[in-house]
Write a protein that holds these residues in place. Structure first.
Motif, mmCIF file in Angstrom:
data_model
loop_
_atom_site.group_PDB
_atom_site.id
_atom_site.type_symbol
_atom_site.label_atom_id
_atom_site.label_comp_id
_atom_site.label_asym_id
_atom_site.label_seq_id
_atom_site.Cartn_x
_atom_site.Cartn_y
_atom_site.Cartn_z
ATOM 1 N N PRO A 146 -23.045 18.944 -48.572
ATOM 2 C CA PRO A 146 -24.062 18.967 -49.634
ATOM 3 C C PRO A 146 -25.462 19.040 -49.046
ATOM 4 O O PRO A 146 -25.682 18.671 -47.887
ATOM 5 N N ILE A 147 -26.426 19.539 -49.832
ATOM 6 C CA ILE A 147 -27.819 19.537 -49.402
ATOM 7 C C ILE A 147 -28.228 18.101 -49.086
ATOM 8 O O ILE A 147 -27.931 17.167 -49.826
ATOM 9 N N GLY A 148 -28.914 17.911 -47.964
ATOM 10 C CA GLY A 148 -29.279 16.575 -47.512
ATOM 11 C C GLY A 148 -28.443 16.129 -46.330
ATOM 12 O O GLY A 148 -28.766 15.131 -45.678
ATOM 13 N N VAL A 149 -27.380 16.887 -46.042
ATOM 14 C CA VAL A 149 -26.487 16.556 -44.934
ATOM 15 C C VAL A 149 -26.486 17.724 -43.946
ATOM 16 O O VAL A 149 -26.387 18.882 -44.334
ATOM 17 N N ALA A 150 -26.615 17.416 -42.666
ATOM 18 C CA ALA A 150 -26.590 18.439 -41.621
ATOM 19 C C ALA A 150 -25.866 17.879 -40.406
ATOM 20 O O ALA A 150 -25.824 16.667 -40.196
ATOM 21 N N SER A 151 -25.292 18.764 -39.598
ATOM 22 C CA SER A 151 -24.448 18.316 -38.493
ATOM 23 C C SER A 151 -25.185 18.386 -37.159
ATOM 24 O O SER A 151 -26.011 19.261 -36.932
ATOM 25 N N VAL A 152 -24.838 17.476 -36.274
ATOM 26 C CA VAL A 152 -25.460 17.367 -34.951
ATOM 27 C C VAL A 152 -24.425 17.758 -33.902
ATOM 28 O O VAL A 152 -23.439 17.057 -33.680
ATOM 29 N N GLY A 153 -24.670 18.904 -33.258
ATOM 30 C CA GLY A 153 -23.727 19.415 -32.275
ATOM 31 C C GLY A 153 -23.922 18.789 -30.907
ATOM 32 O O GLY A 153 -24.980 18.247 -30.585
ATOM 33 N N LYS A 154 -22.894 18.877 -30.091
ATOM 34 C CA LYS A 154 -22.933 18.352 -28.726
ATOM 35 C C LYS A 154 -22.661 19.511 -27.766
ATOM 36 O O LYS A 154 -21.650 20.198 -27.881
ATOM 37 N N GLY A 196 -26.287 12.228 -43.135
ATOM 38 C CA GLY A 196 -27.177 12.199 -44.291
ATOM 39 C C GLY A 196 -27.220 10.790 -44.839
ATOM 40 O O GLY A 196 -26.259 10.021 -44.672
ATOM 41 N N GLU A 197 -28.306 10.452 -45.479
ATOM 42 C CA GLU A 197 -28.414 9.093 -46.024
ATOM 43 C C GLU A 197 -27.357 8.898 -47.096
ATOM 44 O O GLU A 197 -27.212 9.713 -48.004
ATOM 45 N N ASN A 198 -26.594 7.818 -46.971
ATOM 46 C CA ASN A 198 -25.505 7.468 -47.885
ATOM 47 C C ASN A 198 -24.306 8.415 -47.790
ATOM 48 O O ASN A 198 -23.419 8.376 -48.643
ATOM 49 N N TYR A 199 -24.275 9.280 -46.770
ATOM 50 C CA TYR A 199 -23.109 10.137 -46.541
ATOM 51 C C TYR A 199 -22.222 9.443 -45.516
ATOM 52 O O TYR A 199 -22.634 9.221 -44.385
ATOM 53 N N LYS A 209 -27.209 3.585 -40.967
ATOM 54 C CA LYS A 209 -27.859 2.689 -41.929
ATOM 55 C C LYS A 209 -29.038 1.962 -41.286
ATOM 56 O O LYS A 209 -30.127 1.859 -41.879
ATOM 57 N N LYS A 210 -28.843 1.483 -40.075
ATOM 58 C CA LYS A 210 -29.909 0.757 -39.377
ATOM 59 C C LYS A 210 -31.106 1.667 -39.125
ATOM 60 O O LYS A 210 -32.259 1.279 -39.361
ATOM 61 N N GLU A 211 -30.850 2.897 -38.666
ATOM 62 C CA GLU A 211 -31.949 3.815 -38.355
ATOM 63 C C GLU A 211 -32.678 4.271 -39.614
ATOM 64 O O GLU A 211 -33.909 4.400 -39.620
ATOM 65 N N PHE A 212 -31.951 4.514 -40.684
ATOM 66 C CA PHE A 212 -32.599 4.883 -41.949
ATOM 67 C C PHE A 212 -33.487 3.746 -42.448
ATOM 68 O O PHE A 212 -34.601 3.975 -42.933
ATOM 69 N N ASP A 213 -33.000 2.506 -42.336
ATOM 70 C CA ASP A 213 -33.800 1.354 -42.763
ATOM 71 C C ASP A 213 -35.097 1.272 -41.951
ATOM 72 O O ASP A 213 -36.181 1.053 -42.506
#
Length: 397
Positions: A109-117, A252-255, A291-295
């Motif tokens: 969904p919009i608001g979510v993106a993936s972090v590649g390695k 994503g936040e809350n994902y 959650k910690k980082e978003f806070d």
């Protein structure tokens, strides 16, 4: 109602197979990583062998296959279509039957993106591409700021206490740099990398991609997707991906689903690297770190910063303030491409106004609209009449 019955049927089938596996002793280890197999373009037997080898070699986790039945001792959950496969994957993730799942052609969904390695071609060190698929926000600069946060979350989950952040020299890089420095000044801890080019500061050049200068390389998702593909396929002349650990988890936040993406052209080593990546993220408790980082970021004024970036776009406030009520939700099984990211919200509202349920997302070639297959042709006609140059989404590698 038919949709609810379908979901219940799939959930019931999954629970039944889980109970059978527990009884037979095939579902015993703590960490369980799913791997979907439909769509593999390098020979599904290669993926199965890669999963068998890595699972047999390690005692702390097991790989569970989802897709057509294979000749293997690994636990399997059968699925004959991509829709059924993803539905089972999501059910198992949501109910905690899987700690993570690796899949292909998955729309966030919009608001979510993936972090590649990725492993840097020049120096062989691992670094994280933030991001490689999906989209964190409709505004480019806002998205890149969020991408930086997503990359930091993943790097910290993987054990890097103070990841060094660099911003690829693409459109919006300087605005992103300014916003991140402001966020840091407000109390969110960010350590910036220094380019191998002394005049560039934290703005990364192509040299830095090859060298793997930062721990987290920030860019927009489409550029990240290209960067990942170029690094991953360099040794094979572009035919298959042989380096790296895939396009990573959606953040994503809350994902909360640990849903990870690899290419259909991923080779043996990439599959194994992706499994190990998933295991480390599960052990590192990705959702708790997020959650910690978003806070922390919100306490440093993240929301105000994003709103400011949105209001600065072209000197105007956010477009499309008209309130439109969404029709009753239904499964979205067909994709439509050709809508610019800046117009995706407008297109969704247009479809809603005509009584058709739609969602926005990000495919591997750009933003997409998702509708039920029964409404695909009607929606294409509607959008074309309104001036959008759209077409049915073509599955990509």
């Amino acid at each position: 109602m038919p949709e609810q019955l379908s979901v219940k049927k799939i959930a019931g089938e999954v629970f039944y197979q889980i109970a059978d596996a527990i009884e037979s002793g095939k579902f015993g280890r703590n960490i369980k990583i799913g791997l979907t197999t439909l769509g593999c373009e390098v020979g599904v037997e290669n993926w199965v062998k890669a999963a068998e080898e890595i699972s047999d070699r390690m005692d702390e986790f097991e790989v569970v296959l989802i897709g057509p039945r294979q000749q293997t001792h690994l636990l399997q959950f059968e699925a004959s279509t991509e829709e059924e496969m993803h539905r089972k994957m999501e059910t198992m993730l949501d109910y905690g039957m899987l700690d993570a799942c690796i899949t292909t052609h998955y729309t966030y969904p919009i608001g979510v993106a993936s972090v590649g390695k990725m492993m840097a071609p020049g120096k062989g060190r691992d670094f994280y591409l933030a991001t490689t698929s999906g989209t964190a926000a409709l505004n480019r600069s806002s998205a890149m700021v969020m991408n930086a946060l997503y990359g930091i979350i993943v790097a910290k989950t993987m054990g890097i206490e103070s990841p060094r952040v660099g911003i690829l020299n693409v459109d919006g890089a300087r605005q992103t740099e300014k916003a991140l420095h402001q966020l840091a000044a407000n109390g969110y801890p960010i350590e910036f990398a220094n380019s191998v080019r002394p005049e560039s500061g934290c703005i990364m050049r192509g040299n830095d991609v090859i060298a793997g200068t930062p721990d987290v390389l920030v860019q927009d998702s489409l550029t990240g997707n290209i960067t990942m593909k170029m690094c991953a396929t360099f040794m094979t002349g572009g035919s298959s991906e042989s380096v790296g650990a895939g396009y990573g988890p959606g953040i994503g936040e809350n994902y909360e689903r640990l849903a990870m993406v690899i290419s259909r052209a991923s080779g043996y080593s990439v599959v194994q690297n992706a499994v190990l990546y998933a295991v480390q993220l599960a052990k590192g408790k990705l959702n708790q770190v997020a959650k910690k980082e978003f806070d922390l970021a919100h306490r440093a004024g993240l929301q105000r910063l994003i709103q400011s970036l949105n209001n600065d776009r072209n000197g105007r406030g956010t477009r499309n303030s008209e309130e439109v009520v969404s029709p009753l939700g239904e499964p979205v099984t067909s994709g439509i491409s050709g809508v610019d990211i800046m117009d995706i919200e407008q297109a969704v509202k247009l479809i809603w106004k005509n009584g058709i349920y739609a969602e926005s997302g990000m495919g591997c070639t750009g933003p997409i609209l998702m509708v039920n297959h029964r409404n695909l042709e009607k929606t294409l006609v509607l959008l074309r009449q309104t001036g959008f140059l759209v077409q049915e989404e073509i599955e990509c590698v």
